[in-house]
Write an enzyme that holds these catalytic residues in place. Structure first.
Site, mmCIF file in Angstrom:
data_model
loop_
_atom_site.group_PDB
_atom_site.id
_atom_site.type_symbol
_atom_site.label_atom_id
_atom_site.label_comp_id
_atom_site.label_asym_id
_atom_site.label_seq_id
_atom_site.Cartn_x
_atom_site.Cartn_y
_atom_site.Cartn_z
ATOM 1 N N GLU A 135 0.748 -1.141 -0.049
ATOM 2 C CA GLU A 135 -0.077 -0.046 -0.036
ATOM 3 C C GLU A 135 0.934 1.260 -0.007
ATOM 4 O OE1 GLU A 135 -2.638 3.183 0.235
ATOM 5 O OE2 GLU A 135 -3.075 1.114 -0.420
ATOM 6 N N ARG A 173 -16.455 4.187 4.258
ATOM 7 C CA ARG A 173 -15.343 3.554 3.428
ATOM 8 C C ARG A 173 -14.223 3.421 4.644
ATOM 9 N NH1 ARG A 173 -14.843 3.120 -2.139
ATOM 10 N NH2 ARG A 173 -16.858 3.871 -3.298
ATOM 11 N N ARG A 175 -19.620 16.643 -2.217
ATOM 12 C CA ARG A 175 -20.051 15.564 -1.057
ATOM 13 C C ARG A 175 -19.973 16.171 0.223
ATOM 14 N NH1 ARG A 175 -18.752 9.955 -2.846
ATOM 15 N NH2 ARG A 175 -17.719 10.121 -4.945
ATOM 16 N N ASP A 225 -11.413 -1.813 -9.306
ATOM 17 C CA ASP A 225 -11.449 -0.528 -10.137
ATOM 18 C C ASP A 225 -10.522 -0.260 -11.086
ATOM 19 O OD1 ASP A 225 -13.818 0.374 -8.783
ATOM 20 O OD2 ASP A 225 -12.529 1.925 -7.627
ATOM 21 N N ALA A 248 -17.898 -0.715 -5.769
ATOM 22 C CA ALA A 248 -17.272 -1.515 -4.775
ATOM 23 C C ALA A 248 -17.714 -2.926 -4.664
ATOM 24 C CB ALA A 248 -17.672 -0.991 -3.581
#
Length: 1021
Positions: A36, A120, A202, A318, A331
């Site tokens: 990551e 999330r 958002r 994705d 998702a």
């Protein structure tokens, strides 16, 4: 936890896709490490919801993934709305009684689980506990991936200067995926997402404030406010304490910075964008913070990926199918991908690194279509919300119907069943004798519809989804051979107007595909079923077959004593009318098929090509799968099979032509419908090119009365011409098994006349054109020399199969006279490719994927097929061991391009080239700076296309770096080639792009530009 595999998997990216896959693999004892780029696991964005398929996939991955969801998910707060996905409202309307009045809901969409929202980041926080710390690496931003030729492992290099190794790399690195760029090429259109001209504001607001603004019903339950060029959705999160607000807007303007998905904005910007909307929408936007972020909506809709893998590198989630959020399913599909991929990698047959490419090929075959569909579906549904969808507009009933239709495709699937689709082939069991006799009776009575309905039912019912290892009941090899014949025989395809016969041909091919899909080529014994037997007289005459012809030599006839169950069926389509006895060998079938493909002006040739294409595509699927299974080391079948037993090798060993068999195979692959080609590869069935008998619209009066008691049947038993394939054929027999009476028929019809002009000297060069030596070059709009794109794709697959054989370490060494090695085979390829017209030449040389192929226009002779059966050459599905594309691998492509270049480069190029593998230095010094030996546009365009292919191949292999010398060599070569054609270019452009030279000139220019872009996209030293 002990490791159960002899390979290690690296996952790039720690979002929802990467983390769920890591959890699924770790708990299946598959060695995995997740890399990551951030200092810890995390997700951007706010709320996300899941559809029913996603919840199923969570459970398949690991129960902990589903438990984490249940722990933090928030559903609609009203008990009466637990099954409601969204309430849909007209966002322009205002209630006369104020914002807190009961809303006027246009319609509601319900699902089995209703709305469910999670934050999330919090969802990831819950799942992190399922991932051991020792398998996670943070601060690792991927730079590139290369193969360690010494050990065969993949080496990942990161931006921080470190590196790591793995046997497989799976990119779950999102919409800007670096792994995707490595797979498709950094300059490929699908390497980068595109702006959808939608953006979103958002916000998360306290629930009590939301209730004050819009009332309890709209605040505590999921809602969608629709309007022109915009829509606002809301749903509760954080166990009802917070309302998630997302306001989407469509704008014709471009996004200012494609490298950033967000830009700062003010609340006033959002209010201005929704000017004219009702008070409920305005009140919601007023609750957001003064400073907002605007999120650009990017996806892969304009350029979907053509493949999800390359070698042992794969993309998922994705990274493979980045979609807009309008369906709320992106998702969920990521988790679906994780479930399927984890099950494939955990399969007991997948143990070694060499198995991984087959796994990824299977994953690509099973998942790419669904992922790409969602991208387009989400775009469409977003336009529906904003009253922009064609044919839907502002009609709420149509909008509701579209949402329900697409939601069904997304959510109403059995994920557990999906994850078993790519499992290894099932074991097989032959049809019991009693059932085989039942089928035999159908054959004898010419009841092929009933025979194939019966066989398909038996096979389908014996394939247990609850027990994938249970054997599947299949017919024996002779039945499969009959099915192959029925699928292509003129009696069932082009010499009949009977829809029933067309359906019989369809059913026969469907039977073959089902057997191939379930049990594979080895368990189906396709090597026995699809062996050509033209000169096997024992096969041609059997004492058990009433359809056999009695030869003058009774000894030959009596010598055969094979049982019906093993080789012989009582139908002429198993003997003298079988394609495996009519055709001289496999290459005769190939050559004649392609000859038909190259005569588009002849309706009967076109119709025959349609049917041959379907069978040839299936046979190539079989050849590829059979070869892969027999050459996979340490695979489940490696102990019992060898390449020498493969169907492909048998087609090579038993080919006609003696020591020149390889050249004959190439002539078959490059068959072009010319006089010379049709003389060598002639029609397989007698009178194959005859039109079907004309249909008389009037009913003829029956000539003889019917008296069943007196055994007088009138003309019911008379011969129907469409039922007989061998009118006047000396070795033919009627369908009843008795020798047929010869009919006087016309043997030459207008449709059987040659449409390809005869050449003056019969050479291959004159049959095509003058190629790079000058002369006329057909334009891309004229008839292609080698048929339509589907035909070219099949030719390329055949060529690639031959490269597998020539590069095998033992076959050509043990049998050097049977087939040439790779170097000799490439030389043969060059001999046949070099004279081709430029459009065909460039299509073969190009390393880009073959474009999607359309189904040919319907004709009276075309089989009427369900959509699932049409055009399998576009995307042939695979199981473990196959799932091939169309082109060559980069190494073979490099050898081919080098060999062609060495024959057409100018004299000033090095005459004696370095005898080393192609490298950057060799490319710069010996190829890039030079033009063709001819001054024609055609010759220099060929050089440019070849150099582009070489540059692209080396870039894909990771051996090119952006240097000044490379850029200089590319620019010098482009300038030299364009200047060399001189006046030819001016004349070509003056005539316009519709001419052959005009189109080729554009190819020359654009190829040079593409090379420059490839070099520009390379990493520096």
């Amino acid at each position: 936890m002990s490791k159960s595999k002899n390979f290690e998997v690296a996952i790039i990216g720690g979002g929802i896709a990467g983390l769920t896959l890591a959890i699924a693999l770790h708990h299946r004892q598959v060695p995995v490490t997740i890399y990551e780029q951030a200092p810890q696991f995390g997700e951007i964005g706010a709320g996300v919801s899941f559809s029913p398929n996603a919840l199923q996939a969570m459970k398949v991955c690991h129960e902990g993934v589903y438990d984490a969801f249940e722990k933090i998910c928030t559903r609609n707060l009203w008990p009466s709305k637990q099954k409601v996905w969204f309430d849909y409202l007209n966002g322009l309307e205002d209630s006369s009684e104020g914002s807190k009045a009961a809303p006027e809901i246009a319609f509601s969409i319900k699902t089995s689980i209703g709305q469910n929202g999670v934050h999330r980041a919090r969802y990831l926080d819950e799942m992190v506990h399922l991932v051991p710390k020792e398998i996670a690496r943070f601060g690792k931003r991927l730079k590139d991936i290369q193969e360690d030729n010494g050990h065969g492992r993949l080496v990942m290099r990161f931006e921080d200067g470190t590196s790591a190794e793995a046997d497989a790399v799976i990119g779950c690195d999102g919409i800007k995926s670096t792994v995707r760029k490595i797979i498709v090429g950094r300059d490929h259109p699908s390497a980068h997402p595109v702006y959808t001209h939608k953006y979103a504001y958002r916000g998360l607001v306290p629930m009590d404030k939301a209730i004050e603004a819009v009332g309890e019903e709209l605040a505590q339950n999921s809602c969608m406010h629709m309007g022109p060029d915009g829509h606002v959705l809301t749903f509760p999160v954080n166990h009802g304490q917070t309302l998630n607000i997302v306001a989407f807007r469509t704008s014709p303007e471009e996004w200012p910075d494609f490298n950033k998905l967000t830009r700062p904005a003010k609340r006033e910007d959002a209010l201005r964008d929704f000017t004219g909307y009702g008070s409920k929408v305005i009140n919601l936007l007023k609750l957001t913070k003064p400073d907002l972020d605007v999120w650009a909506i990017f996806d892969l809709g304009e350029h979907p990926v053509s493949t999800m893998y390359k070698g042992r590198i794969c993309i998922s989630g994705d990274a493979a199918h980045a979609t807009s959020p309008h369906h709320g399913a992106g998702a969920g599909l990521c988790i679906e991908d994780s479930a399927v991929l984890a099950e494939l990698l955990a399969d007991q047959h997948v143990q070694e690194p060499q198995h991984l490419e087959a796994v990824f090929a299977t994953f690509d075959a099973e998942r790419r279509e669904r992922g790409n569909w969602l991208v387009q579906a989400s775009r469409h549904i977003g336009d529906c919300y904003e009253w922009r969808a064609k044919g839907v507009g502002r009609d709420f009933a149509k909008i509701e119907a579209e949402i329900n239709r697409q939601n069904g495709i997304i959510g109403e699937v059995d994920v557990a069943k999906i994850t078993t689709l790519g499992r290894p082939y099932r074991p097989s069991k032959l049809l019991p004798f009693e059932l085989a006799q039942h089928v035999q009776t159908y054959y004898e009575e010419q009841l092929f519809t009933q025979a194939y309905t019966f066989l398909l039912s038996i096979i389908g019912n014996s394939a247990s989804y609850s027990d994938p290892l249970a054997p599947v009941i299949i017919p024996s090899a002779p039945h499969l051979a009959v099915a192959a014949t029925i699928s292509i025989h003129p009696v069932f395809t082009t010499r009949t107007h009977s829809r029933e016969k067309w359906d019989q041909a369809n059913a026969a091919l469907r039977l073959l595909r089902l057997v191939q899909t379930l049990v594979g080529p080895l368990n189906a014994d396709f090597t026995t079923a699809f062996t050509f037997r033209k000169y096997d007289f024992n096969f041609r005459s059997s004492r058990h077959s009433t359809a056999a012809v009695h030869f003058d030599d009774e000894e030959d006839y009596q010598s055969d004593n094979l049982s019906i169950a093993s080789t012989d069926l009582n139908t002429p389509y198993a003997a003298l009318q079988s394609i495996f006895t009519r055709a001289e060998d496999f290459w005769h079938l190939v050559g004649w098929s392609f000859n038909c493909a190259c005569q588009p002006l002849s309706p009967i040739h076109t119709a025959r090509w349609h049917h041959y294409r379907l069978l040839l595509t299936f046979l190539l699927d079989v050849l590829e799968a059979d070869w892969a299974l027999r050459t996979t080391e340490s695979g489940p079948d490696s102990n019992s099979t060898t390449p020498e037993e493969s169907l492909l090798w048998s087609y090579i060993e038993l080919a006609s032509g003696g020591h020149a068999r390889a050249r004959r195979m190439l002539r078959a692959i490059f068959a072009d419908g010319s006089t010379r080609s049709t003389a060598e590869f002639q029609p397989i069935f007698t009178h194959e090119l005859k039109e079907p008998p004309s249909q008389n619209p009037t009913t003829n009066k029956r000539q003889v009365d019917v008296n069943i008691d007196a055994d007088i049947y009138g003309d019911y038993l008379m011969r129907d011409e469409s039922d007989l394939s061998d009118d006047g054929d000396g070795d033919g027999a009627s369908t009843s098994g008795r020798p047929a009476k010869r009919l006087r028929t016309r043997t030459r019809t207008p449709s059987s006349r040659r449409v390809t002009p005869r050449s003056s000297n019969g050479s291959m060069r004159s049959e095509h054109h003058e190629g790079d030596d000058g002369g006329h070059v057909p334009t891309s709009s004229s008839t292609a020399a080698l048929g339509d794109p589907a035909c070219l794709a099949l030719r390329l697959r055949l060529m690639r199969l031959l490269t597998y054989v020539s590069s095998h370490p033992t076959l050509t060494a043990t049998s050097p006279t049977t087939f040439p090695d790779t170097e000799e085979l490439i030389t043969l390829f060059v001999e046949f490719i070099k004279p081709l017209p430029f459009p065909t030449f460039s299509a073969i040389i190009s390393t880009a994927p073959v474009p999607s192929l359309a189904v040919p226009a319907a004709s009276p002779h075309h089989v009427h097929m369900p959509a699932s059966d049409r055009d399998p050459s576009v995307q042939h599905q695979g199981r473990f061991g196959f799932g091939f594309g169309f082109g060559f691998d980069p190494q073979t492509q490099t050898l081919l391009c080098e060999s062609l270049l060495q024959r057409i480069l100018e004299n000033s190029a090095p005459a004696i080239r370095s005898n080393v593998l192609l490298s950057q230095a060799k490319l710069e010094e010996e190829y890039l700076p030079f033009a063709a030996g001819k001054n024609s546009i055609d010759a220099n365009a060929r050089v440019s296309v070849l150099l582009e292919a070489l540059t692209r191949c080396l870039a894909q292999l990771g051996v090119l770096k952006r240097t000044d010398t490379l850029k200089v060599a590319v620019d010098r070569g482009i300038e030299k080639r364009t200047s060399k054609v001189g006046g030819h270019a001016k004349r070509a452009t003056k005539k316009g792009g519709g001419t052959g030279d005009g189109e080729t000139w554009y190819w020359l220019v654009e190829s040079g530009e593409r090379m420059q872009r490839i070099v520009h996209g390379l990493d520096t030293v």
